[in-house]
Design a protein around this motif. Structure first.
Motif, PDB file in Angstrom:
ATOM      1  N   ALA A 146     -39.965  63.659  -4.061  1.00 59.46           N
ATOM      2  CA  ALA A 146     -38.559  63.967  -4.379  1.00 59.46           C
ATOM      3  C   ALA A 146     -38.462  65.249  -5.195  1.00 59.46           C
ATOM      4  N   ARG A 150     -31.233  57.108  -3.211  1.00 59.20           N
ATOM      5  CA  ARG A 150     -32.533  57.087  -2.536  1.00 59.20           C
ATOM      6  C   ARG A 150     -32.344  57.172  -1.033  1.00 59.20           C
ATOM      7  N   ASP A 173     -36.827  60.935  -0.594  1.00 60.60           N
ATOM      8  CA  ASP A 173     -38.179  60.584  -1.043  1.00 60.60           C
ATOM      9  C   ASP A 173     -38.983  59.783  -0.022  1.00 60.60           C
ATOM     10  N   THR A 184     -43.866  64.541  -7.533  1.00 64.55           N
ATOM     11  CA  THR A 184     -43.391  63.558  -6.561  1.00 64.55           C
ATOM     12  C   THR A 184     -42.820  64.289  -5.347  1.00 64.55           C
TER      13      THR A 184
END
Ligand SMILES: [Zn+2]
Length: 272
Positions: free
Chosen positions: A67, A92, A52, A65
């Motif tokens: 991601a 993440r 991300d 998003t």
């Protein structure tokens, strides 16, 4: 193009391929995955982060998003490369060294290697895989998430008792091609380290057929939020991307029946 005279039958064999971010699978192991799949092997792709923190190079849809977009791209690339099962570890992106995101509690680089390597070893065992592909000790260019994947993959291989193939690049070959021939050049400039390994340190090399290199290119540009067509649409693309390189830790596996020593393949001449 020369087609392999007798492609080994790898049905019943499984490889686990562990990567840090969506797009790494195409850039560093796309040929290998496609070749394993074409030989009938089961390919299980494990992606550790959602990527991300990559910069979006294309507009996202409302409420989408980065991601979420990268997961879609990963699924499509996986289809192109013959992935049978995709496993997301759900961490993440840690960002580059020194970024504040390094300290996020869910950043991959902050996770205990022991816990994650057991989780990956369980996937290897459940799949009865005989090999894991991950990264060399430097994480190819020292991105913190790639270094984490190296450590996790190495320990998971030890726990599960399988061979690990540590994906790398041939530094000498890519340096000879210039400063921007491969995406790893810019990546290594961002972390300010020498990338990859020297040829003498590389154990296994695969060289793409035309079809395999075409699949690799298609998979790379499927990650459109991260890689522009221009970044790979250059004359040196075939020379920079037609090889995949590994340092093997452990005994040889069936993967090596697919290397140039095992079957005859032609040199790739694909143009983006
Ligand atoms: Zn990456």
């Amino acid at each position: 193009m020369t087609t392999p005279s007798t492609t080994p039958d790898l049905r019943g064999h499984t490889a686990v391929v562990l990567h840090a971010h969506p797009d790494d699978e195409a850039i560093f192991t796309g040929i290998t995955m496609r070749r394993l799949a074409d030989a009938g092997a089961r390919v299980v792709l494990v992606c550790a982060t959602d990527g991300d923190l990559g910069e979006a190079l294309i507009p996202l849809r409302p409420h989408e998003t980065l991601a979420g977009r990268r997961l879609l791209e990963l699924e499509r690339a996986g289809d192109i490369l013959g992935v049978d099962r995709l496993v997301l570890l759900g961490f993440r992106d840690s960002g580059l060294p020194g970024w504040p995101q390094n300290h996020h509690p869910m950043a991959l680089m902050r996770q205990p290697v022991g816990t994650l390597s057991r989780r990956v070893a369980e996937i290897i065992e459940a799949e009865q895989a005989e090999m894991i592909l991950h990264y060399d000790w430097r994480g190819i260019y020292r991105h913190p998430d790639h270094v984490a994947v190296h450590r996790i993959g190495r320990q998971a291989a030890r726990l599960a008792g399988v061979t690990s193939y540590e994906a790398t690049v041939d530094r000498t070959h890519l340096t000879r091609l210039g400063d921007n021939a491969h995406l790893v050049h810019a990546a290594a400039r961002s972390t300010d380290v020498p990338f990859g390994l020297f040829p003498s340190e590389i154990t296994v090399t695969l060289r793409a057929t035309y079809a395999e290199l075409s699949a690799k290119l298609a998979a790379i540009v499927t990650h459109a939020s991260q890689v522009t067509g221009e970044a790979v649409a250059h004359a040196t693309f075939p020379d920079a991307y037609r090889f995949e390189w590994y340092q093997r830790i452990g005994p040889p596996t069936v993967l090596e029946t697919l290397t140039e020593e095992g079957i005859a393949v032609g040199s790739a001449q694909v143009r983006p």
